[in-house]
Design an enzyme around this catalytic site. Structure first.
Site, mmCIF file in Angstrom:
data_model
loop_
_atom_site.group_PDB
_atom_site.id
_atom_site.type_symbol
_atom_site.label_atom_id
_atom_site.label_comp_id
_atom_site.label_asym_id
_atom_site.label_seq_id
_atom_site.Cartn_x
_atom_site.Cartn_y
_atom_site.Cartn_z
ATOM 1 N N GLY A 44 4.968 -10.559 63.243
ATOM 2 C CA GLY A 44 4.176 -11.371 62.308
ATOM 3 C C GLY A 44 2.862 -10.687 61.935
ATOM 4 O O GLY A 44 1.907 -11.349 61.515
ATOM 5 N N TRP A 47 1.744 -11.003 58.092
ATOM 6 C CA TRP A 47 1.262 -12.368 57.832
ATOM 7 C C TRP A 47 -0.163 -12.539 58.378
ATOM 8 O O TRP A 47 -1.063 -13.013 57.676
ATOM 9 C CB TRP A 47 2.239 -13.337 58.505
ATOM 10 C CG TRP A 47 2.054 -14.784 58.189
ATOM 11 C CD1 TRP A 47 1.224 -15.321 57.242
ATOM 12 C CD2 TRP A 47 2.735 -15.870 58.834
ATOM 13 N NE1 TRP A 47 1.357 -16.694 57.255
ATOM 14 C CE2 TRP A 47 2.263 -17.049 58.216
ATOM 15 C CE3 TRP A 47 3.683 -15.969 59.846
ATOM 16 C CZ2 TRP A 47 2.719 -18.316 58.600
ATOM 17 C CZ3 TRP A 47 4.148 -17.227 60.226
ATOM 18 C CH2 TRP A 47 3.681 -18.375 59.611
ATOM 19 N N LYS A 94 -5.086 -2.124 61.394
ATOM 20 C CA LYS A 94 -3.770 -2.653 61.779
ATOM 21 C C LYS A 94 -3.159 -1.620 62.707
ATOM 22 O O LYS A 94 -3.215 -0.414 62.430
ATOM 23 C CB LYS A 94 -2.950 -2.817 60.515
ATOM 24 C CG LYS A 94 -1.494 -3.056 60.735
ATOM 25 C CD LYS A 94 -0.808 -3.135 59.381
ATOM 26 C CE LYS A 94 0.690 -3.018 59.580
ATOM 27 N NZ LYS A 94 1.411 -3.241 58.348
ATOM 28 N N HIS A 96 -0.084 -0.625 65.902
ATOM 29 C CA HIS A 96 1.019 -0.940 66.820
ATOM 30 C C HIS A 96 0.927 -0.137 68.114
ATOM 31 O O HIS A 96 1.715 -0.348 69.028
ATOM 32 C CB HIS A 96 2.372 -0.618 66.180
ATOM 33 C CG HIS A 96 2.743 -1.516 65.042
ATOM 34 N ND1 HIS A 96 2.597 -2.879 65.072
ATOM 35 C CD2 HIS A 96 3.280 -1.237 63.835
ATOM 36 C CE1 HIS A 96 3.025 -3.395 63.931
ATOM 37 N NE2 HIS A 96 3.437 -2.419 63.162
ATOM 38 N N ARG A 118 5.036 -12.758 69.352
ATOM 39 C CA ARG A 118 6.164 -13.577 68.884
ATOM 40 C C ARG A 118 7.219 -13.602 69.989
ATOM 41 O O ARG A 118 7.346 -12.622 70.745
ATOM 42 C CB ARG A 118 6.744 -12.940 67.621
ATOM 43 C CG ARG A 118 7.858 -13.717 66.971
ATOM 44 C CD ARG A 118 8.398 -12.992 65.743
ATOM 45 N NE ARG A 118 9.266 -13.845 64.949
ATOM 46 C CZ ARG A 118 9.953 -13.439 63.886
ATOM 47 N NH1 ARG A 118 9.846 -12.185 63.475
ATOM 48 N NH2 ARG A 118 10.730 -14.267 63.228
ATOM 49 N N SER A 126 14.654 -9.442 64.249
ATOM 50 C CA SER A 126 13.963 -8.865 63.093
ATOM 51 C C SER A 126 14.004 -7.334 63.160
ATOM 52 O O SER A 126 14.272 -6.657 62.159
ATOM 53 C CB SER A 126 12.520 -9.384 63.079
ATOM 54 O OG SER A 126 11.851 -8.991 61.932
ATOM 55 N N SER A 213 2.147 -18.428 52.441
ATOM 56 C CA SER A 213 3.458 -18.993 52.789
ATOM 57 C C SER A 213 4.518 -17.890 52.719
ATOM 58 O O SER A 213 4.330 -16.877 52.029
ATOM 59 C CB SER A 213 3.827 -20.117 51.816
ATOM 60 O OG SER A 213 4.084 -19.556 50.545
ATOM 61 N N PHE A 240 12.140 -7.034 53.764
ATOM 62 C CA PHE A 240 11.037 -7.102 54.728
ATOM 63 C C PHE A 240 10.726 -8.551 55.100
ATOM 64 O O PHE A 240 10.622 -8.906 56.262
ATOM 65 C CB PHE A 240 9.787 -6.413 54.154
ATOM 66 C CG PHE A 240 8.696 -6.316 55.170
ATOM 67 C CD1 PHE A 240 8.650 -5.254 56.057
ATOM 68 C CD2 PHE A 240 7.743 -7.313 55.282
ATOM 69 C CE1 PHE A 240 7.670 -5.192 57.038
ATOM 70 C CE2 PHE A 240 6.752 -7.256 56.254
ATOM 71 C CZ PHE A 240 6.714 -6.183 57.130
ATOM 72 N N GLY A 244 11.732 -15.367 58.232
ATOM 73 C CA GLY A 244 10.453 -16.004 58.548
ATOM 74 C C GLY A 244 10.605 -17.310 59.310
ATOM 75 O O GLY A 244 9.923 -18.285 59.019
#
Ligand code: A3P
Length: 265
Positions: A44, A47, A94, A96, A118, A126, A213, A240, A244
């Site tokens: 996520g 988002w 951002k 990882h 998550r 995903s 959204s 991608f 959701g």
């Protein structure tokens, strides 16, 4: 097992093939007003990035739709330090990479950290769809083969558990839980705003929910795919913004696989 995909193990961490020089991420200094968003991929991140950008830019939705790739500094180790140094404050990173590859002052109380988490079962589903669309060395196995790899810490940026563990207890860290964003968006976004120093009104929270959204973000899918970096890594039929949802894992896991994930540590 015939489940090749583009990864390699470096310093005990599973990295995408394209990631070359890990020391890059240590070659710059942080500013006190930097914000770092970290996550295990497919948790996520996109988002959360969007929400954070909008919150710190006073809900400037119009501008959020321009220069999509310039809004965040993606801290992959190939990034030239000049880009990092020249960026205006507040810089939004951002990332990882696991904590040990980031500049050590990231642990300071001053720097705001956001970690996106998550349910790993949904994250893996995903990931499965994502790896199947790699241009080079795509994942050719079945879902259970990916569960094996996950257990062995051999999915990108894995092992997962130590990744999570390294971030969640850091000072000045806000945990965004994907499931909370879906189940109780108002409360979660309110707290995220407070963490970022903003007292969001109910109307502003509604605006944020609406403008990030799944449907709205899916509309930007083509912009994302037009990024040349993206198309060099993923095939054009990658979806991608896929589902959701919470709980898609039930369509992929049997009971035994599910238990194995619950016991990964
Ligand atoms: P699914 O593949 O389960 O649909 P990341 O950004 O970390 O790569 O995570 C991608 C996952 O987040 C995908 O999950 C994607 O659909 C989901 N996602 C992205 N934007 C979303 C949104 N606005 N609402 C709900 N899920 C979203």
């Amino acid at each position: 097992k015939g489940t090749k995909y583009g990864m390699k193990i470096r310093d005990g961490i599973c990295l995408p093939n394209g990631v070359i020089n890990l020391s890059y991420s240590k070659c710059f200094s942080l500013r006190d007003d930097d914000i770092l968003i970290s996550s295990f991929p497919k948790s996520g991140t996109t988002w959360t990035n969007e929400l954070v950008w909008l919150i710190i830019h006073n809900l400037d939705y119009e501008n959020s739709q321009k220069n999509v790739d310039k809004k965040f500094i993606w801290l992959d180790p190939g990034i030239p330090t000049k880009i990092i140094d020249d960026a205006n404050s507040p810089r939004l990173f951002k990332n990882h990479l696991p904590l040990q590859f980031l500049p050590s002052d990231i642990k300071s109380e001053k720097i705001k950290k956001i970690y996106v988490l998550r349910n790993p079962k949904d994250m893996l589903v995903s990931t499965f769809h994502f790896y199947k669309k790699l241009v080079k060395d795509e994942f050719t196995g079945e879902f259970k083969d990916l569960v094996d790899l996950f257990e062995e810490g051999k999915t990108w940026y894995g092992p997962w558990w130590s990744h999570v563990d390294s971030f969640v207890d850091l000072p000045n860290t806000f945990l965004v839980i994907y499931e909370d964003l879906i189940k109780k968006p108002n409360e979660t976004i309110k707290s995220l705003g407070e963490f970022l120093g903003k007292n969001l009104s109910d109307a502003e929270i509604e605006f944020l929910i609406e403008s990030t959204s799944f449907k709205k973000m899916k509309d930007s899918e083509n912009t994302l795919k037009n990024d040349p970096k993206h198309s060099s890594i993923f095939r054009s039929d990658l979806v991608f913004f896929r589902k959701g949802e919470i709980g898609d894992w039930k369509n992929y896991f049997d009971e035994k696989m599910s238990k194995r994930i619950e016991n990964v540590n």
